[in-house]
Design a protein around this motif. Structure first.
Motif, PDB file in Angstrom:
ATOM      1  N   LEU A   1     -10.193 -87.005  19.746  1.00 33.99           N
ATOM      2  CA  LEU A   1      -9.675 -87.889  20.784  1.00 33.99           C
ATOM      3  C   LEU A   1      -8.984 -87.049  21.840  1.00 33.99           C
ATOM      4  CD1 LEU A   1      -8.941 -90.723  21.901  1.00 33.99           C
ATOM      5  CD2 LEU A   1      -6.866 -90.601  20.503  1.00 33.99           C
ATOM      6  N   TYR A   2      -9.452 -87.148  23.085  1.00 27.54           N
ATOM      7  CA  TYR A   2      -8.835 -86.413  24.182  1.00 27.54           C
ATOM      8  C   TYR A   2      -8.324 -87.401  25.227  1.00 27.54           C
ATOM      9  CZ  TYR A   2     -10.933 -82.371  22.024  1.00 27.54           C
ATOM     10  OH  TYR A   2     -11.281 -81.401  21.112  1.00 27.54           O
ATOM     11  N   ILE A   3      -7.026 -87.398  25.445  1.00 25.66           N
ATOM     12  CA  ILE A   3      -6.395 -88.324  26.372  1.00 25.66           C
ATOM     13  C   ILE A   3      -6.170 -87.592  27.681  1.00 25.66           C
ATOM     14  CG2 ILE A   3      -4.409 -89.798  26.792  1.00 25.66           C
ATOM     15  CD1 ILE A   3      -4.025 -89.951  23.766  1.00 25.66           C
ATOM     16  N   ASP A   4      -7.004 -87.899  28.677  1.00 12.86           N
ATOM     17  CA  ASP A   4      -6.946 -87.194  29.954  1.00 12.86           C
ATOM     18  C   ASP A   4      -6.111 -87.954  30.976  1.00 12.86           C
ATOM     19  OD1 ASP A   4      -8.671 -86.752  32.831  1.00 12.86           O
ATOM     20  OD2 ASP A   4      -8.026 -84.982  31.708  1.00 12.86           O
ATOM     21  N   ILE A  29      -7.063 -83.736  18.386  1.00 13.87           N
ATOM     22  CA  ILE A  29      -6.471 -84.583  19.413  1.00 13.87           C
ATOM     23  C   ILE A  29      -5.975 -83.711  20.547  1.00 13.87           C
ATOM     24  CG2 ILE A  29      -4.185 -84.594  18.297  1.00 13.87           C
ATOM     25  CD1 ILE A  29      -3.912 -87.512  19.365  1.00 13.87           C
ATOM     26  N   GLY A  30      -6.264 -84.133  21.779  1.00 12.94           N
ATOM     27  CA  GLY A  30      -5.802 -83.428  22.965  1.00 12.94           C
ATOM     28  C   GLY A  30      -5.068 -84.379  23.882  1.00 12.94           C
ATOM     29  N   ILE A  31      -3.897 -83.957  24.362  1.00 14.55           N
ATOM     30  CA  ILE A  31      -3.038 -84.853  25.135  1.00 14.55           C
ATOM     31  C   ILE A  31      -2.507 -84.128  26.363  1.00 14.55           C
ATOM     32  CG2 ILE A  31      -0.954 -86.265  25.113  1.00 14.55           C
ATOM     33  CD1 ILE A  31      -1.188 -86.273  22.036  1.00 14.55           C
ATOM     34  N   ILE A  32      -2.658 -84.726  27.549  1.00 14.88           N
ATOM     35  CA  ILE A  32      -1.904 -84.281  28.713  1.00 14.88           C
ATOM     36  C   ILE A  32      -0.575 -85.009  28.648  1.00 14.88           C
ATOM     37  CG2 ILE A  32      -1.804 -84.183  31.230  1.00 14.88           C
ATOM     38  CD1 ILE A  32      -4.783 -84.011  31.309  1.00 14.88           C
ATOM     39  N   SER A  33       0.438 -84.309  28.179  1.00 11.60           N
ATOM     40  CA  SER A  33       1.657 -84.980  27.706  1.00 11.60           C
ATOM     41  C   SER A  33       2.416 -85.705  28.797  1.00 11.60           C
ATOM     42  CB  SER A  33       2.582 -83.961  27.019  1.00 11.60           C
ATOM     43  OG  SER A  33       2.958 -82.933  27.916  1.00 11.60           O
ATOM     44  N   ASN A  34       2.350 -85.246  30.057  1.00 13.32           N
ATOM     45  CA  ASN A  34       3.112 -85.934  31.090  1.00 13.32           C
ATOM     46  C   ASN A  34       2.546 -87.317  31.390  1.00 13.32           C
ATOM     47  OD1 ASN A  34       1.213 -83.781  32.141  1.00 13.32           O
ATOM     48  ND2 ASN A  34       1.353 -85.058  33.962  1.00 13.32           N
ATOM     49  N   HIS A  35       1.312 -87.610  30.923  1.00 14.57           N
ATOM     50  CA  HIS A  35       0.725 -88.935  31.134  1.00 14.57           C
ATOM     51  C   HIS A  35       1.265 -89.965  30.139  1.00 14.57           C
ATOM     52  CE1 HIS A  35      -3.048 -87.274  33.390  1.00 14.57           C
ATOM     53  NE2 HIS A  35      -1.975 -87.323  34.133  1.00 14.57           N
ATOM     54  N   ALA A  58      -4.102 -80.103  20.919  1.00 12.47           N
ATOM     55  CA  ALA A  58      -4.047 -79.496  22.240  1.00 12.47           C
ATOM     56  C   ALA A  58      -3.068 -80.280  23.101  1.00 12.47           C
ATOM     57  CB  ALA A  58      -5.429 -79.489  22.887  1.00 12.47           C
ATOM     58  N   PHE A  59      -2.228 -79.552  23.831  1.00  7.58           N
ATOM     59  CA  PHE A  59      -1.276 -80.163  24.754  1.00  7.58           C
ATOM     60  C   PHE A  59      -1.437 -79.505  26.116  1.00  7.58           C
ATOM     61  CE2 PHE A  59       0.698 -80.236  20.540  1.00  7.58           C
ATOM     62  CZ  PHE A  59       0.974 -81.595  20.391  1.00  7.58           C
ATOM     63  N   ALA A  60      -1.283 -80.284  27.178  1.00  5.50           N
ATOM     64  CA  ALA A  60      -1.339 -79.754  28.533  1.00  5.50           C
ATOM     65  C   ALA A  60      -0.435 -80.584  29.426  1.00  5.50           C
ATOM     66  CB  ALA A  60      -2.767 -79.788  29.066  1.00  5.50           C
ATOM     67  N   THR A  61      -0.027 -80.005  30.563  1.00  2.00           N
ATOM     68  CA  THR A  61       0.834 -80.737  31.494  1.00  2.00           C
ATOM     69  C   THR A  61       0.413 -80.548  32.941  1.00  2.00           C
ATOM     70  OG1 THR A  61       2.385 -78.883  31.639  1.00  2.00           O
ATOM     71  CG2 THR A  61       2.855 -80.591  29.999  1.00  2.00           C
ATOM     72  N   ASN A  62      -0.853 -80.133  33.173  1.00  2.00           N
ATOM     73  CA  ASN A  62      -1.325 -79.948  34.546  1.00  2.00           C
ATOM     74  C   ASN A  62      -0.431 -78.993  35.337  1.00  2.00           C
ATOM     75  OD1 ASN A  62      -3.569 -81.555  34.300  1.00  2.00           O
ATOM     76  ND2 ASN A  62      -2.552 -83.403  35.026  1.00  2.00           N
TER      77      ASN A  62
END
Length: 297
Positions: A1-4, A29-35, A58-62
């Motif tokens: 699950l990737y939450i873009d 699971i991948g999450i752009i956490s600021n979303h 996976a975590f990202a914040t753009n």
């Protein structure tokens, strides 16, 4: 699950998080956490704790600053996973504090079976390298094969601290250091013990965007004498700042004709030096690399 991306309504985000928390089958699971907004990562605790199939996160914040609250949330979520269950950890395109990265690495200490560790674009800097080096040093029988530290603001001191931990990772196959423009020839010299060790099996080293010059070329060539594993030394020759002097060091590495013995002991494992497909490499080096790549070489 990737939450873009997610809707703006907090109620809908919270409903999604509640649904994820009940799931027991997701493996990655991948999450752009600021979303996630005010709903926060912390509410995924049940999912990380109870899903025994979860192995990749996976975590990202753009390219945004994560912030201390989210740093703590990530560390907390990782710490709730079963020991030795994680195979992939990605922290992508984020600006993270020294304290936050230290907390995350502490949470990752029981996960020595991680296969891929990807921090691309996350600015951990030299202090982060010290923290990560210590973590790698303390991993028991690590399985790490791929390490991506491209564009992570590493300098020579950081690379040296990192290598002190990398020597504990005998299964390492790919190391990505591209984009760390503060790394110089002096920093690359710290890789020599790692490259010359017969216990390690690194196959690909990527150095795009690093201006190591002729000095760096000579250091790398010397470090690869006797190396029996590295197949690809990848860099863009325009940024590398090399002249024919640097290329000649690689030429001698591949075929030292000073004596019959040195010719025999030359590096016959490398198949790529420079860009992929050896574009831009001198014709003589391309011929030697083609010979190395031949099944009968």
């Amino acid at each position: 699950l990737y939450i873009d991306s997610l809707p703006e309504e907090i109620e809908r985000i919270e409903a999604l998080i509640e649904g994820i928390a009940r799931n027991r089958s997701i493996r990655k699971i991948g999450i752009i956490s600021n979303h996630l907004g005010d709903a926060g990562l912390s509410k995924l605790g049940d999912f990380f704790r109870r899903n025994e199939n979860l192995s990749g996160v996976a975590f990202a914040t753009n390219n945004m600053n994560i912030g201390r609250e989210r740093e703590r949330d990530i560390a907390s979520l990782v710490s709730q996973m079963r020991p030795y269950s994680m195979t992939n950890f990605i922290l992508y395109n984020s600006t993270i504090s020294n304290e936050g990265f230290s907390e995350i690495c502490e949470a990752l200490r029981p996960q020595s079976q991680i296969d891929v560790f990807d921090l691309q674009g996350s600015h951990i800097g030299s202090n982060g390298c010290v923290t990560m080096g210590n973590m790698l040093s303390n991993w028991h029988a690590p399985r790490l094969r791929g390490l991506d530290l491209s564009d992570t603001s590493i300098d020579d001191g950081g690379l040296q601290a990192l290598v002190e931990g990398m020597v504990n990772c005998y299964n390492m196959e790919v190391v990505q250091l591209s984009g760390n423009r503060s790394i110089t020839a002096a920093g690359l010299s710290s890789l020599s013990p790692f490259l010359q060790s017969e216990s390690h099996s690194l196959e690909t080293l990527l150095l795009y965007g690093i201006n190591f010059g002729n000095d760096g070329a000579m250091i790398l060539a010397e470090g690869l004498r006797g190396n029996k594993f590295l197949k690809e030394l990848i860099f863009d020759f325009e940024t590398a700042g090399m002249t024919p002097i640097g290329w000649s060091a690689f030429s001698r590495l591949l075929c030292d004709t000073s004596t019959i013995n040195t010719t025999y002991l030359s590096n016959h494992k490398l198949t790529r030096i420079g860009c992929y497909e050896n574009e831009g490499s001198p014709e003589g080096i391309q011929r030697l690399l083609t010979t190395n790549a031949s099944p009968n070489a």
